[in-house]
Design an enzyme around this catalytic site. Structure first.
Site, PDB file in Angstrom:
ATOM      1  N   ARG A   1      -7.484  -1.717  -6.172  1.00 25.34           N
ATOM      2  CA  ARG A   1      -7.756  -3.170  -5.453  1.00 25.34           C
ATOM      3  C   ARG A   1      -9.032  -3.725  -6.607  1.00 25.34           C
ATOM      4  NH1 ARG A   1      -4.896  -3.374  -0.697  1.00 25.34           N
ATOM      5  NH2 ARG A   1      -3.750  -1.382  -0.865  1.00 25.34           N
TER       6      ARG A   1
ATOM      7  N   HIS B   1     -10.434  -3.228   1.632  1.00 24.53           N
ATOM      8  CA  HIS B   1     -10.850  -2.073   1.203  1.00 24.53           C
ATOM      9  C   HIS B   1     -11.718  -2.150  -0.103  1.00 24.53           C
ATOM     10  CE1 HIS B   1      -9.790   2.291   1.571  1.00 24.53           C
ATOM     11  NE2 HIS B   1     -10.892   2.280   1.856  1.00 24.53           N
TER      12      HIS B   1
ATOM     13  N   SER C   1      -8.536   1.293   5.000  1.00 24.03           N
ATOM     14  CA  SER C   1      -7.107   1.780   5.395  1.00 24.03           C
ATOM     15  C   SER C   1      -6.927   1.999   6.894  1.00 24.03           C
ATOM     16  CB  SER C   1      -7.185   3.064   4.756  1.00 24.03           C
ATOM     17  OG  SER C   1      -6.989   2.945   3.494  1.00 24.03           O
TER      18      SER C   1
ATOM     19  N   LYS D   1      -5.319  -5.864   3.875  1.00 24.64           N
ATOM     20  CA  LYS D   1      -6.221  -5.088   3.844  1.00 24.64           C
ATOM     21  C   LYS D   1      -7.014  -5.220   2.475  1.00 24.64           C
ATOM     22  CE  LYS D   1      -6.132  -0.408   1.967  1.00 24.64           C
ATOM     23  NZ  LYS D   1      -5.555   1.299   2.124  1.00 24.64           N
TER      24      LYS D   1
ATOM     25  N   HIS E   1       1.237   2.294   4.173  1.00 26.68           N
ATOM     26  CA  HIS E   1       0.265   3.271   4.511  1.00 26.68           C
ATOM     27  C   HIS E   1       0.285   3.973   5.767  1.00 26.68           C
ATOM     28  CE1 HIS E   1      -3.769   5.232   4.412  1.00 26.68           C
ATOM     29  NE2 HIS E   1      -3.973   4.703   3.243  1.00 26.68           N
TER      30      HIS E   1
ATOM     31  N   LYS F   1       0.920   9.907  -5.082  1.00 25.31           N
ATOM     32  CA  LYS F   1      -0.260   9.308  -5.027  1.00 25.31           C
ATOM     33  C   LYS F   1      -1.704  10.241  -5.049  1.00 25.31           C
ATOM     34  CE  LYS F   1      -3.195   7.230  -1.040  1.00 25.31           C
ATOM     35  NZ  LYS F   1      -3.228   6.608   0.180  1.00 25.31           N
TER      36      LYS F   1
ATOM     37  N   ASP G   1       0.880  -1.227   0.150  1.00 24.67           N
ATOM     38  CA  ASP G   1       0.029  -0.070   0.127  1.00 24.67           C
ATOM     39  C   ASP G   1       0.968   1.339  -0.002  1.00 24.67           C
ATOM     40  OD1 ASP G   1      -2.229   1.735   0.237  1.00 24.67           O
ATOM     41  OD2 ASP G   1      -2.851   0.652   1.996  1.00 24.67           O
ATOM     42  N   ASP G   2       0.903   1.942  -0.863  1.00 24.44           N
ATOM     43  CA  ASP G   2       1.283   3.272  -1.244  1.00 24.44           C
ATOM     44  C   ASP G   2       2.829   3.263  -1.284  1.00 24.44           C
ATOM     45  OD1 ASP G   2      -0.986   4.123  -0.930  1.00 24.44           O
ATOM     46  OD2 ASP G   2      -0.907   5.412   0.941  1.00 24.44           O
TER      47      ASP G   2
ATOM     48  N   CYS H   1      -6.284   3.527  -3.362  1.00 27.71           N
ATOM     49  CA  CYS H   1      -6.616   2.244  -2.763  1.00 27.71           C
ATOM     50  C   CYS H   1      -7.781   1.407  -3.267  1.00 27.71           C
ATOM     51  CB  CYS H   1      -6.765   2.126  -1.244  1.00 27.71           C
ATOM     52  SG  CYS H   1      -5.184   2.793  -0.710  1.00 27.71           S
TER      53      CYS H   1
ATOM     54  N   ASP I   1      -0.103  -0.865  -4.710  1.00 27.89           N
ATOM     55  CA  ASP I   1      -1.339  -0.370  -5.322  1.00 27.89           C
ATOM     56  C   ASP I   1      -1.515   1.043  -5.961  1.00 27.89           C
ATOM     57  OD1 ASP I   1      -0.980   1.016  -2.907  1.00 27.89           O
ATOM     58  OD2 ASP I   1      -3.265   0.800  -2.470  1.00 27.89           O
ATOM     59  N   ASN I   2      -0.550   1.940  -5.636  1.00 28.17           N
ATOM     60  CA  ASN I   2      -0.343   3.101  -6.217  1.00 28.17           C
ATOM     61  C   ASN I   2       0.997   3.853  -5.733  1.00 28.17           C
ATOM     62  OD1 ASN I   2      -2.988   3.686  -3.689  1.00 28.17           O
ATOM     63  ND2 ASN I   2      -1.137   4.806  -3.537  1.00 28.17           N
TER      64      ASN I   2
HETATM   65 MG    MG Z   1      -2.755   2.710  -1.500  1.00 25.00          MG
END
Ligand code: MG
Length: 463
Positions: free
Chosen positions: A84, A135, A158, A133, A242, A315, A40-41, A80, A294-295
């Site tokens: 996903r 989400h 998150s 996660k 994240h 992001k 994540d991130d 996010c 994811d980003n």
């Molecule tokens: Mg993310």
């Protein structure tokens, strides 16, 4: 192929999106296991082999040396939830009405009628687990257990969010930090305090975030061990990096890049544990492992965010830094060791690629935007990106398209921008004025794709 060729090819194809299926490559006895590790991130730069100067990732570096490193790999969104949704369905998130981040007060989620990779693999009786996660909706109809996963362990959204007090508590739920059940259910929700779930119930509140990476890893290893005799699909979606950032005691304060680096180094350890488990169980050559973010990284002060260097943007943005992510794939004997791929590929390609590799049938009653990228993964001579055009949405706005080396981006803030990514990966030299014809063609491409997508939208799940 140059941009004009690829654009005209695309226009000719009139946006037919079905990917060609690869022939199945597994042996007679069983299709390959699939492990998708989605973080994540994490920024494009935040792995040793992607150039991080301070974060040490020996296990990810080893994974790359034993597999393939992608350098033009895109997530489907700069945030996010849509990222996903797209990964699991092979479809741009806007097509399935999942364009934005879900919060605990939202009463919607990934439509149970959508087919996830887990549901696809159920055709071949895969054991399936979602760890980490989710989400994609925390209400029961939208949870992993209703979307093809045999079991779920993780936080439902998150880690900077809060408890939805209506969530079902397990009989053995553990309350921490002096919070009582009454306070959890009737008190005002607090940011950064999130529930840990097992299947459809809360088992810990607030989740001990410092232990999440460690616990996810233990559960992942247990799942692989328990299912070593049958094909399995593990979707391990780490909560980190994240914010708020947490690492366990073994990693806290150890990296040269502060707490952010600590979280990545713990995830790197986790990757090592999973690869070692596959090795010990002699599952290496029958398991595809994919690692991606994811980003892009969040732009935060005090070093809490990652780095997308040398890319521009972060992001939330359709600039490269927001959506071009690190991606490593490893499958000894099938993906060439130490290889690299700079062709455009994306998370939406995993669904059709996995369908091809496992001999499962991707749905034919709906548009799937991804393509089978097995020719790229197996380094077939002359293999080129199947994406004549790759589209960058922000919420429901189509802001950019990449075709060949050209990227056109049209936003209120930055106006019309045209970049040649082969010469200008940092998106700093706007070539729009010199190339009006390319701008016109690419704008038309965006308009026609957006119209097609919006004409073929499928609804999100609602309560
Ligand atoms: Mg993310």
């Amino acid at each position: 192929m140059n941009a004009i060729q690829s654009i005209s090819r695309l226009l000719t194809l009139a946006l037919l999106c079905a990917g060609a299926t690869s022939s199945t490559v597994w042996g007679q006895d069983r299709p390959p296991n699939v492990v998708v590790i989605f973080v994540d991130d994490q920024g494009y730069n935040d792995i040793g082999v992607y150039g991080s100067p301070l974060i040490e990732t020996p296990h990810l570096d080893r994974m790359a040396s034993e597999g393939m490193r992608f350098t033009s790999f895109y997530s489907a969104s700069a945030v996010c939830t849509p990222s996903r949704a797209a990964l699991l369905t092979g479809t741009y998130a806007q097509r399935i009405e999942m364009p934005g981040v879900l919060f605990p007060h939202h009463r919607r989620g990934l439509n149970p009628d959508e087919i996830t990779i887990a549901e696809l693999l159920k055709q071949k009786r895969y054991a399936t687990a979602c760890i980490g996660k989710w989400h994609l909706g925390h209400e029961p109809p939208f949870l992993p257990t209703r979307q093809g996963f045999d079991w779920y362990y993780g936080i439902p959204y998150s880690n900077d969010m809060y408890l939805d007090s209506k969530m079902k508590m397990a009989s053995d739920v553990v309350f921490r930090e002096g919070i009582t059940r009454d306070e959890a259910v009737y008190g005002a929700p607090s940011r950064n305090l999130v529930p840990l779930m097992r299947n459809e119930e809360v088992i810990e509140y607030p989740a001990d975030q410092a232990l999440l990476t460690k616990r996810y890893t233990e559960k992942a290893v247990q799942f692989i061990e328990a299912n070593q005799k049958k094909p399995f699909f593990l979707y391990l979606a780490h909560t980190m990096p994240h914010v708020p950032l947490y690492a366990s005691e073994a990693f806290k304060g150890k990296s040269k890049r502060g707490l952010y680096g600590d979280t990545i180094e713990e995830i790197d350890w986790s990757v090592g544990e999973i690869l070692d488990t596959l090795d010990e169980l002699s599952l290496d050559e029958n398991t595809l492992v994919v690692y991606a973010s994811d980003n892009g990284p969040w732009k935060l002060n005090e070093g809490r965010g990652g780095s997308a260097y040398p890319l521009r943007g972060y992001k939330f943005q359709t600039l490269e830094g927001g959506m071009r992510v690190p991606c490593i794939m490893r499958w000894p004997g099938s993906i060439p060791a130490g290889s690299e791929c700079d062709e455009v590929a994306a998370t939406i390609d995993l669904f059709p690629t996995i369908a091809g590799l496992t001999g499962t049938d991707a749905p034919s009653d709906r548009v799937i935007d991804g393509h089978d990228i097995w020719p790229l993964m197996s380094a077939q001579p002359g293999a080129a990106s199947p994406h004549d055009a790759y589209f960058f949405y922000r919420a429901n706005n189509l802001e950019a398209v990449r075709s060949g080396d050209w990227k056109l981006r049209v936003t209120e803030a930055d106006g019309i921008e045209l970049f040649d990514l082969s010469e200008d990966i940092t998106e700093s030299e706007n070539l729009a004025d010199e190339n009006p014809r390319i701008v016109t063609i690419m704008q038309a491409l965006m308009a026609s794709f957006d119209a097609e997508l919006k004409a073929n939208q499928r609804p999100a799940g609602t309560l």
